[in-house]
Design a protein around this motif. Structure first.
Motif, PDB file in Angstrom:
ATOM      1  N   ASP A 138       0.819  -1.213   0.000  1.00  0.00           N
ATOM      2  CA  ASP A 138       0.000   0.000   0.000  1.00  0.00           C
ATOM      3  C   ASP A 138       0.855   1.266   0.000  1.00  0.00           C
ATOM      4  O   ASP A 138       0.400   2.321  -0.452  1.00  0.00           O
ATOM      5  N   THR A 139       2.073   1.173   0.504  1.00  0.00           N
ATOM      6  CA  THR A 139       2.922   2.365   0.595  1.00  0.00           C
ATOM      7  C   THR A 139       4.151   2.310  -0.307  1.00  0.00           C
ATOM      8  O   THR A 139       4.795   3.337  -0.517  1.00  0.00           O
TER       9      THR A 139
ATOM     10  N   ARG B   7       5.329   6.090  -0.136  1.00  0.00           N
ATOM     11  CA  ARG B   7       4.323   7.147  -0.093  1.00  0.00           C
ATOM     12  C   ARG B   7       3.530   7.111   1.211  1.00  0.00           C
ATOM     13  O   ARG B   7       3.057   6.061   1.646  1.00  0.00           O
ATOM     14  N   GLU B   8       3.402   8.272   1.828  1.00  0.00           N
ATOM     15  CA  GLU B   8       2.481   8.491   2.930  1.00  0.00           C
ATOM     16  C   GLU B   8       1.479   9.561   2.496  1.00  0.00           C
ATOM     17  O   GLU B   8       1.444   9.943   1.326  1.00  0.00           O
ATOM     18  N   LYS B   9       0.679  10.070   3.425  1.00  0.00           N
ATOM     19  CA  LYS B   9      -0.391  10.988   3.057  1.00  0.00           C
ATOM     20  C   LYS B   9       0.107  12.221   2.327  1.00  0.00           C
ATOM     21  O   LYS B   9      -0.426  12.612   1.293  1.00  0.00           O
ATOM     22  N   PHE B  10       1.131  12.860   2.867  1.00  0.00           N
ATOM     23  CA  PHE B  10       1.552  14.158   2.345  1.00  0.00           C
ATOM     24  C   PHE B  10       2.901  14.142   1.641  1.00  0.00           C
ATOM     25  O   PHE B  10       3.311  15.156   1.093  1.00  0.00           O
TER      26      PHE B  10
ATOM     27  N   SER C 211       5.938  11.733  -0.689  1.00  0.00           N
ATOM     28  CA  SER C 211       6.374  10.550  -1.423  1.00  0.00           C
ATOM     29  C   SER C 211       7.862  10.696  -1.723  1.00  0.00           C
ATOM     30  O   SER C 211       8.308  11.748  -2.193  1.00  0.00           O
TER      31      SER C 211
ATOM     32  N   GLU D 136       2.487  17.036  -0.955  1.00  0.00           N
ATOM     33  CA  GLU D 136       1.137  17.273  -1.469  1.00  0.00           C
ATOM     34  C   GLU D 136       0.133  17.509  -0.348  1.00  0.00           C
ATOM     35  O   GLU D 136       0.152  16.820   0.676  1.00  0.00           O
ATOM     36  N   LEU D 137      -0.717  18.486  -0.553  1.00  0.00           N
ATOM     37  CA  LEU D 137      -1.950  18.631   0.207  1.00  0.00           C
ATOM     38  C   LEU D 137      -3.044  18.103  -0.703  1.00  0.00           C
ATOM     39  O   LEU D 137      -3.420  18.773  -1.675  1.00  0.00           O
ATOM     40  N   PRO D 138      -3.542  16.879  -0.450  1.00  0.00           N
ATOM     41  CA  PRO D 138      -4.436  16.210  -1.401  1.00  0.00           C
ATOM     42  C   PRO D 138      -5.611  17.093  -1.833  1.00  0.00           C
ATOM     43  O   PRO D 138      -6.313  17.674  -1.015  1.00  0.00           O
TER      44      PRO D 138
END
Length: 301
Positions: free
Chosen positions: A68-69, A93-96, A98, A126-128
């Motif tokens: 997943d990451t 990759r995490e939430k904010f 990569s 990134e801020l999704p």
């Protein structure tokens, strides 16, 4: 030409093996053609640019999630500036954020240097759904050119983008450089710099997307010997890219960079809109296949 065949056969076998072992795999191929480029063997004495000679190249690539990451991407390609390149990059990759890193190789670019090692790195913040910034750097290792045939390859790509309804817009800076010791008394530097504003337009449940970009490009070839000569072409370009999902596992892509206006600088000062009919271009066309979706319907089993 023989080198291209070697690369193609090796790449095809490798991707075929991967495809047989990793089902959640995207594989693709791209063919490129264009006349907005300097010939690799362009002489320093030339002060013209006709645009009547076509250059071509191809690339093969693959990407797949591992967990997943974690994911990976790998490719072999021939570039008008960088020549022959191979890379593999592993992404976390995490939430904010990569992060990516992996090996980078130049190969079959000189008889005296069959393989040149390097490293690829990438960072994305990134801020999704709001804003993002990307940085990608590929570079061979070693900064000294000692023997004839030695070379250095560099590629840097920076993007700052933001999301709007059904579109992603971004400001982009791309630079490429290939430096080679052509002889004991001469070094050549092929370089390209692009400043671009891109907008990627899409809509949910629609099987195609369009990218439009306005580009200012600086293409140059520098000869460094007893004297230094620089051949430069500046271009204002419209870049259009079209992607369509032919099926749920096959995607077709075509990209056309058309020069609106090209003019010479330095040794090429005075040249204006060269090329057949004054038209200079670069065309990329390719296809991508999702192996997982291709196999699930039972085509092979």
């Amino acid at each position: 030409m023989k080198n291209y065949k070697k690369v193609f056969y090796f790449s095809f076998i490798l991707f075929a093996l991967l495809a047989g072992r990793i089902y959640a795999l995207d594989v693709g191929a791209v063919f490129r053609l264009g006349n907005l480029a300097f010939q690799p063997d362009r002489p320093e004495t030339s002060t013209t640019f006709s645009g009547d000679k076509l250059l071509y190249g191809f690339s093969l690539y693959a990407s797949s999630p591992i967990t997943d990451t974690f994911s990976f991407e790998s490719g072999f390609f021939n570039d008008f500036i960088l020549r022959n390149i191979s890379y593999t990059i592993f992404n976390y990759r995490e939430k904010f954020i990569s992060l990516g890193i992996g090996p980078f190789f130049g190969f079959f670019n000189a008889a005296s240097t069959i393989l040149k090692s390097g490293i690829s790195t990438s960072v994305q913040l990134e801020l999704p759904g709001i804003v993002f910034i990307n940085f990608r750097s590929d570079s061979t290792i070693g900064g000294r050119l000692i023997e004839s045939g030695d070379y250095i390859q560099e590629r840097n790509d920076v993007s700052l983008g933001f999301y709007i309804r059904n579109a992603i817009s971004s400001i982009n800076l791309l630079s490429k450089k290939f430096v080679q010791k052509s002889s004991d008394s001469l070094e050549t530097v092929d370089s390209l710099t692009e400043y671009a504003f891109k907008t990627n337009i899409f809509q949910k449940n629609i099987p195609y997307r369009i990218t439009i970009a306005f580009v200012y490009q600086i293409l140059s070839k520098i000869f460094i010997g007893t004297t230094t000569k620089k051949h430069t072409l500046d271009s204002i370009i419209i870049d259009t890219q079209f992607e369509i999902n032919i099926t749920d596992y096959i995607q077709f892509t075509t990209q056309l960079q058309s020069s609106i206006y090209t003019f010479g600088q330095d040794e090429l000062l005075g040249i204006s809109n060269p090329g057949p009919g004054g038209y200079l271009f670069k065309l990329n066309t390719g296809i991508k296949m999702n192996i997982d979706k291709f196999i699930k319907p039972g085509i092979f089993f």
